[in-house]
Design an enzyme around this catalytic site. Structure first.
Site, PDB file in Angstrom:
ATOM      1  N   GLY A 121      -5.723  -3.298 -15.835  1.00 10.53           N
ATOM      2  CA  GLY A 121      -6.814  -4.145 -16.300  1.00 10.53           C
ATOM      3  C   GLY A 121      -6.509  -5.619 -16.445  1.00 10.53           C
ATOM      4  N   ILE A 178       0.389   1.187 -16.283  1.00  7.52           N
ATOM      5  CA  ILE A 178      -0.065   2.544 -15.989  1.00  7.52           C
ATOM      6  C   ILE A 178      -0.808   2.577 -14.652  1.00  7.52           C
ATOM      7  CG2 ILE A 178      -0.256   3.290 -18.366  1.00  7.52           C
ATOM      8  CD1 ILE A 178      -3.190   2.505 -18.366  1.00  7.52           C
ATOM      9  N   CYS A 182      -0.509   9.200  -8.524  1.00  7.16           N
ATOM     10  CA  CYS A 182      -1.819   9.039  -7.892  1.00  7.16           C
ATOM     11  C   CYS A 182      -2.710  10.210  -8.260  1.00  7.16           C
ATOM     12  CB  CYS A 182      -1.707   8.951  -6.368  1.00  7.16           C
ATOM     13  SG  CYS A 182      -3.334   8.848  -5.595  1.00  7.16           S
ATOM     14  N   ALA A 217     -11.219   6.669  -5.245  1.00  4.99           N
ATOM     15  CA  ALA A 217     -10.607   7.915  -4.802  1.00  4.99           C
ATOM     16  C   ALA A 217     -10.279   7.745  -3.323  1.00  4.99           C
ATOM     17  CB  ALA A 217     -11.544   9.102  -5.024  1.00  4.99           C
ATOM     18  N   LYS A 241       0.838  -1.209   0.000  1.00  3.09           N
ATOM     19  CA  LYS A 241       0.000   0.000   0.000  1.00  3.09           C
ATOM     20  C   LYS A 241       0.868   1.253   0.000  1.00  3.09           C
ATOM     21  CE  LYS A 241      -4.015   2.169   0.790  1.00  3.09           C
ATOM     22  NZ  LYS A 241      -4.052   2.976  -0.435  1.00  3.09           N
ATOM     23  N   THR A 300      -3.930   4.609 -12.537  1.00  2.83           N
ATOM     24  CA  THR A 300      -5.327   4.736 -12.980  1.00  2.83           C
ATOM     25  C   THR A 300      -5.532   5.984 -13.843  1.00  2.83           C
ATOM     26  OG1 THR A 300      -5.889   5.925 -10.968  1.00  2.83           O
ATOM     27  CG2 THR A 300      -6.225   3.543 -10.947  1.00  2.83           C
TER      28      THR A 300
END
Lengths: 304, 249
Positions: A245, A192, A131, A70, A45, A194
């Site tokens: 993905g 990548i 981020c 978010a 994390k 997001t």
């Protein structure tokens, strides 16, 4: 080396599968479900200097073929991560771990990196300059080549561990950012992160997320990740970790053909906590079906 | 500590409407991970990326019963499902209610679809010899479900409707005014939980809902602040104790 093993910045991975930061906590929720030592490694994390609560809820929204989040870099802060999370992790994970770090200033990236550099279990530093869910930090470093290079240089100066810079797709030319990080000393790149998005609630007529915008992940991202990994792998000489993905072994092969040395799995872990284990188990059979002997043979093959 | 979450394929044995827009679904299979009232399951639906977290209304040896209200595309899809098909379900999520904390006269305060998990709780309390009264709030008479089910296992059942079409006119907090109690459990929409927090005269437990990513503690999508730190509704909750909540004015 086995069929599945790859070398990532001088450290051998038994297989290229790496749960992506923010979808795997500090590992032990998943260690209750299966032996996480089957993973290549995992990226923990995103960790900042100070504890961060993150954004108000709702932090999650569904999309066609994916989701928005978010969360806003909720984490207990680097000191607590070192004092509490890493000792717990050590009991269930016996391989080098990828330490994902984030910051709001170059000094913060430097400070967090210097502290995690001393941790034996940390194999790589993954520097998140991408981020989209926090203001005044993270992604603003990743959308400008000079800032990206400045963060990379600062982190490299305080660690001897390999530094992998995590890039955002929210840019016009990702190759320009990639080349700037390479020139500043990055040992690898991951991409990548997001894609910045929004959904609006038809009942309230307001954005669904309390933060307004959020980052898109999930299968919807795969073709964008394939395109960007393909372009970046041709633009730099350092290894590229592909993500975006991925939910099946076939997706892993596609990103490796595009040029990825290793592959992270993100949102898929949230809907199937066994996703990474299943992908690793499926890889040999899918490789057989595709006539692939060893994974290292196909890295970047689509561009050759 | 609860048993570990399990991913299981469960078969739909029943899927029937029981009130306006409210359905009961009975799922059969290995439900051994579901150990405590107040826990939830997380259902994978075809064509929807995220699972749907739904609290457990009741459990038998080999079934869980869930009640759901059709509020969006996912629940509309569920309402169309036929018996006999299987669903990919994460079972045994969340902490659940602490049944042993009840003492004396106990209230079970439910609002709307939030009354569902209180049913298994009522059964468990009864097995423990606790005297419970259900206070169930709905918008209107046609929304009412499980009144007779609660009546069969509770000392009393009080219905409140916002429009006064049945029972006490108003909210559950209006119905609570005349009741004596030593402890309570509540589940419902957050404005109702907040009202119960301020109106209640005793200690109690609150079950929350929130939009979730994973449902098992990995994504930090459903975090809230409590007196005892940040908690993930899905993993550290969904049940929080009154003393943990930060709604003091």
């Amino acid at each position: 080396m086995g069929r599945l093993s790859v070398d990532l910045c001088g450290i051998e991975l038994d297989n290229p599968i790496i749960p992506a930061s923010g979808t795997f906590g500090y590992g032990y929720e998943f260690a209750e479900l299966y032996d996480i030592n089957v993973l290549g490694t995992f990226s923990f994390k995103g960790t900042t200097l100070q504890p961060r609560y993150g954004n108000p809820t709702p932090r999650i929204a569904e999309t066609p073929s994916g989701m928005l989040n978010a969360v806003g870099l909720q984490n207990p802060g680097v000191e607590k991560v070192i004092a509490e999370e890493l000792p717990k992790l050590k009991r269930c994970f016996h391989k080098p771990v990828m330490a994902n770090i984030s910051g709001f200033s170059i000094e913060e990236y430097e400070a967090v990196s210097a502290l995690l550099d001393k941790e034996e279990q940390v194999g790589w530093l993954e520097v998140n300059i991408s981020c989209p869910n926090v203001h005044g930090g993270a992604m603003s470093f990743g959308t400008d080549p000079e800032s990206a290079a400045a963060v990379t240089r600062a982190v490299k100066a305080v660690t001897r561990k390999p530094v992998i810079v995590k890039l955002t797709p929210n840019v016009t030319d990702i190759c320009e950012i990639a080349r700037a990080c390479e020139a500043a000393g990055a040992d690898g790149l991951s991409l990548i992160n997001t894609l910045l998005c929004m959904r609006i609630d038809l009942k309230t007529k307001r954005p669904l997320l309390a933060n307004g915008t959020g980052g898109l992940s999930g299968p919807a991202l795969l073709p964008l990740a394939v395109r960007m990994v393909y372009q970046v792998a041709r633009a730099v000489r350092i290894p590229v970790v592909g993500l975006g993905g991925v939910s099946r072994a076939e997706d892993v092969l596609e990103l490796m053909l595009a040029g990825a040395t290793a592959v992270q799995v993100g949102a898929a872990n949230l809907v199937d906590p066994f996703a990474c284990k299943k992908i690793i188990e499926a890889l040999p059979e899918v490789m057989d079906r595709c006539g692939i002997d060893r994974l290292t043979d196909i890295i970047g093959q689509a561009a050759r | 500590m609860n048993a570990r979450m399990k991913q299981r394929f469960l078969t739909i044995k029943e899927n029937e409407p029981i009130a306006r827009g409210v359905f009961r679904m009975v799922l059969q299979g290995d439900v051994s991970a579901v150990t405590t009232p107040g826990q939830f399951v997380n259902l994978a639906l075809d064509g929807r990326f995220l699972r749907r977290p739904i609290s457990v209304c009741d459990r038998s040896e080999d079934t869980v019963t869930i009640l759901y209200k059709v509020v969006g595309q996912g629940t509309a899809q569920m309402a169309e499902m036929r018996t006999g098909r299987t669903l990919d379900v994460l079972t045994g999520l969340g902490n659940g209610f602490d049944v042993s904390a009840a003492k004396g006269a106990t209230l079970l305060i439910g609002g709307g679809i939030g009354a569902a998990p209180l049913y298994w709780l009522a059964r468990s309390l009864r097995e423990n010899g606790v005297r419970a009264t259900a206070v169930l709030g709905f918008n209107t008479e046609s929304d009412i479900y499980y009144e007779s089910e609660f009546s069969a296992i509770c000392d009393g059942t009080v219905i409140a409707t916002a429009d006064g079409s049945r029972g006490v006119r108003g909210f559950v907090t209006d119905a609570m005014k005349d009741l004596q109690y030593d402890y309570f459990y509540t589940c419902g929409p957050e404005p109702m939980l907040k009202a119960v927090f301020h109106a209640s005269a005793s200690d109690g437990q609150f079950s929350f809902e929130e939009r979730m990513g994973c449902g098992f503690g990995a994504c930090m999508g459903c975090t809230c602040k409590t007196v005892s730190g940040w908690k993930r509704i899905c993993r550290d909750g969904p049940v929080l104790r009154k003393g943990e909540l930060t709604w003091e004015d």
